[in-house]
Design a protein around this motif. Structure first.
Motif, mmCIF file in Angstrom:
data_model
loop_
_atom_site.group_PDB
_atom_site.id
_atom_site.type_symbol
_atom_site.label_atom_id
_atom_site.label_comp_id
_atom_site.label_asym_id
_atom_site.label_seq_id
_atom_site.Cartn_x
_atom_site.Cartn_y
_atom_site.Cartn_z
ATOM 1 N N MET A 36 65.560 50.722 56.465
ATOM 2 C CA MET A 36 66.464 50.002 55.583
ATOM 3 C C MET A 36 67.897 50.503 55.696
ATOM 4 N N GLY A 37 68.114 51.645 56.350
ATOM 5 C CA GLY A 37 69.470 52.165 56.463
ATOM 6 C C GLY A 37 70.407 51.210 57.176
ATOM 7 N N THR A 38 69.912 50.546 58.222
ATOM 8 C CA THR A 38 70.734 49.580 58.940
ATOM 9 C C THR A 38 71.141 48.429 58.039
ATOM 10 N N LEU A 39 70.214 47.970 57.209
ATOM 11 C CA LEU A 39 70.534 46.876 56.295
ATOM 12 C C LEU A 39 71.611 47.290 55.297
ATOM 13 N N VAL A 96 73.993 46.564 41.087
ATOM 14 C CA VAL A 96 72.980 45.508 40.978
ATOM 15 C C VAL A 96 72.179 45.400 42.268
ATOM 16 N N ALA A 97 72.881 45.360 43.411
ATOM 17 C CA ALA A 97 72.186 45.239 44.694
ATOM 18 C C ALA A 97 71.298 46.455 44.953
ATOM 19 N N GLY A 98 71.801 47.639 44.658
ATOM 20 C CA GLY A 98 70.992 48.839 44.846
ATOM 21 C C GLY A 98 69.788 48.869 43.923
ATOM 22 N N GLY A 99 69.957 48.419 42.677
ATOM 23 C CA GLY A 99 68.830 48.361 41.756
ATOM 24 C C GLY A 99 67.755 47.399 42.225
ATOM 25 N N MET A 100 68.173 46.269 42.797
ATOM 26 C CA MET A 100 67.200 45.309 43.321
ATOM 27 C C MET A 100 66.481 45.874 44.548
ATOM 28 N N ALA A 101 67.221 46.570 45.405
ATOM 29 C CA ALA A 101 66.588 47.193 46.569
ATOM 30 C C ALA A 101 65.582 48.253 46.133
ATOM 31 N N VAL A 108 63.850 37.897 49.759
ATOM 32 C CA VAL A 108 64.716 37.948 48.574
ATOM 33 C C VAL A 108 65.718 39.085 48.707
ATOM 34 N N LEU A 109 65.265 40.242 49.182
ATOM 35 C CA LEU A 109 66.169 41.381 49.353
ATOM 36 C C LEU A 109 67.246 41.072 50.387
ATOM 37 N N PHE A 110 66.880 40.401 51.469
ATOM 38 C CA PHE A 110 67.881 39.984 52.459
ATOM 39 C C PHE A 110 68.952 39.115 51.807
ATOM 40 N N GLY A 111 68.506 38.200 50.948
ATOM 41 C CA GLY A 111 69.461 37.340 50.257
ATOM 42 C C GLY A 111 70.405 38.132 49.370
ATOM 43 N N VAL A 112 69.879 39.154 48.662
ATOM 44 C CA VAL A 112 70.718 39.977 47.793
ATOM 45 C C VAL A 112 71.739 40.759 48.611
#
Length: 404
Positions: free
Chosen positions: A127-130, A173-178, A217-221
């Motif tokens: 996930m680091g690349t993302l 927000v993005a980090g919380g979703m991840a 969903v995570l890709f979208g966020v």
């Protein structure tokens, strides 16, 4: 402050042992007094072999003959007659449940080994690349492996950084979703192996759907965050913070932990799942679920018979319990693989609001500011619900297309 002691295994607690004795005694009583009923006549569907109750066939193991031919066509093998002697009844059930418990025990051992050796951390590294592509601060990438061990600890890192002005609200927000997705994956891995061991391919398809749907969903966020911050997003390097212990356990300790986890799960299944499985089978064979066929239209009942309703109800207590119930019903020839997958998906959709109110929302409100907590929890849970509903639609469409 004294270190927290690990709880004793259930077989070393007298109350749990007494519970086990009562559960086994109740299971034996149910097995001895099980109604000797046959499932309703069913019509075989092409493709996946799913069967549907019909009123047109009067004999078991018979399907409707092609139009123009007046003779019924035999399908499959005739069901074995139920044993009459009490010892034979108990031996038959012991054989069925022994096979199921053996498969689940081995699968739980493998799952415990994966967790003890931290092999799932490969996911966090990938996930680091993302994180870099989505232009998130480094602190988010540092917190993500922690979420695989403790979602609260990972979110605490983000909230602390946000309070000190190191990350923006959108990054929080993005980090919380991840973190929410990775915590869900970590939790699912713990139960994935025994569930797949119990029901096989339907369980694998269920988890594949949930993982891939959540990943989309995570890709979208992450894409939303990339577009929000633009090309000149924050290049600030957040400070390095302590992370949860992620070093794998030594092999002797890892094997011991895997064995203990497997035995604990089997003990729990003997206490809860065994009487639950036999209780649901007793209710089905005694006609307690006949109201379902009378209350719902035939179009719905042919896709979702009463047997699946019992799996959905069992899933409110956990996936391991519902998969064991499904395996028992399939062994009796009452359902098949596609119906098990449909029941698991429906159970997930039905239980989604309850899980949100009972666990996800209170936990998030205790860590994040209220608006951020609501945004993270509601968005992620709605997205998972939509993914599950789409999967249900695909399964129902497949079942519809395979009807003759």
């Amino acid at each position: 402050m004294k270190p927290k002691r690990s709880p004793l295994p259930p077989w070393k607690r007298p109350s749990r042992v007494a519970w086990l004795v009562l559960a086994v005694a109740g299971a034996c009583w149910l097995a001895l007094h099980m109604p000797d009923s046959r499932p309703a006549p069913r019509t075989e569907r092409a493709g996946c072999g799913i069967t549907v109750p019909t009123a047109e066939n009067a004999a078991p193991n018979v399907r409707r003959a092609p139009a123009g031919s007046g003779a019924p066509v035999e399908t499959g093998h005739a069901r074995r007659p139920a044993p009459d002697h009490p010892v034979e009844k108990l031996a038959a059930k012991a054989k069925t449940f022994g096979r199921l418990f053996g498969i689940v025990g081995v699968a739980a051992f493998l799952g415990g080994l994966v967790e003890a050796r931290r092999w799932y951390l490969v996911l966090a590294r990938s996930m680091g690349t993302l994180i870099r592509l989505s232009r998130l601060p480094e602190i988010v990438g540092l917190a993500m492996p922690t979420a695989l061990c403790s979602n609260a600890a990972a979110n605490g890192i983000l909230v602390s950084s946000h309070a000190e002005g190191e990350i923006s609200t959108s990054a929080l927000v993005a980090g919380g979703m991840a973190n929410s997705y990775l915590a869900y994956v970590s939790h699912s891995i713990r139960i994935m192996y025994p569930v797949i061991g119990a029901v096989g391919i339907p369980g694998a398809l269920y988890f594949t759907t949930q993982f891939l749907g959540g990943l989309l969903v995570l890709f979208g966020v992450l894409l939303w965050h990339r577009r929000r911050v633009g090309a000149d997003g924050p290049a600030r390097e957040a400070r390095t913070v302590p992370r949860a212990q992620t070093a794998p356990l030594p092999w002797p300790r890892a094997l011991a932990k895997a064995v203990e986890r497997s035995c604990t799960l089997l003990f729990r299944m003997a206490c809860i799942t065994l009487p639950l499985m036999l209780g649901i089978e007793w209710l089905l064979k005694s006609g307690a679920f006949t109201f379902w066929e009378q209350a719902v239209p035939e179009r719905i009942n042919r896709f979702f018979p009463a047997e699946l309703l019992s799996i959905v109800a069992a899933q409110m207590g956990g996936l391991v319990q519902s998969s064991a119930v499904a395996a028992n019903l399939r062994a009796d020839g009452l359902i098949d693989g596609t119906q098990i997958l449909l029941a698991m998906l429906v159970g997930s959709a039905v239980g989604n609001p309850f899980r949100t109110l009972r666990r996800n929302l209170p936990s998030a409100l205790g860590i994040f500011p209220v608006p951020t907590a609501l945004t993270i929890v509601v968005t992620m849970q709605l997205a998972r619900l939509m993914v599950t509903l789409c999967a249900i639609g695909i399964v129902v469409a497949y079942m519809h297309c395979t009807f003759r």
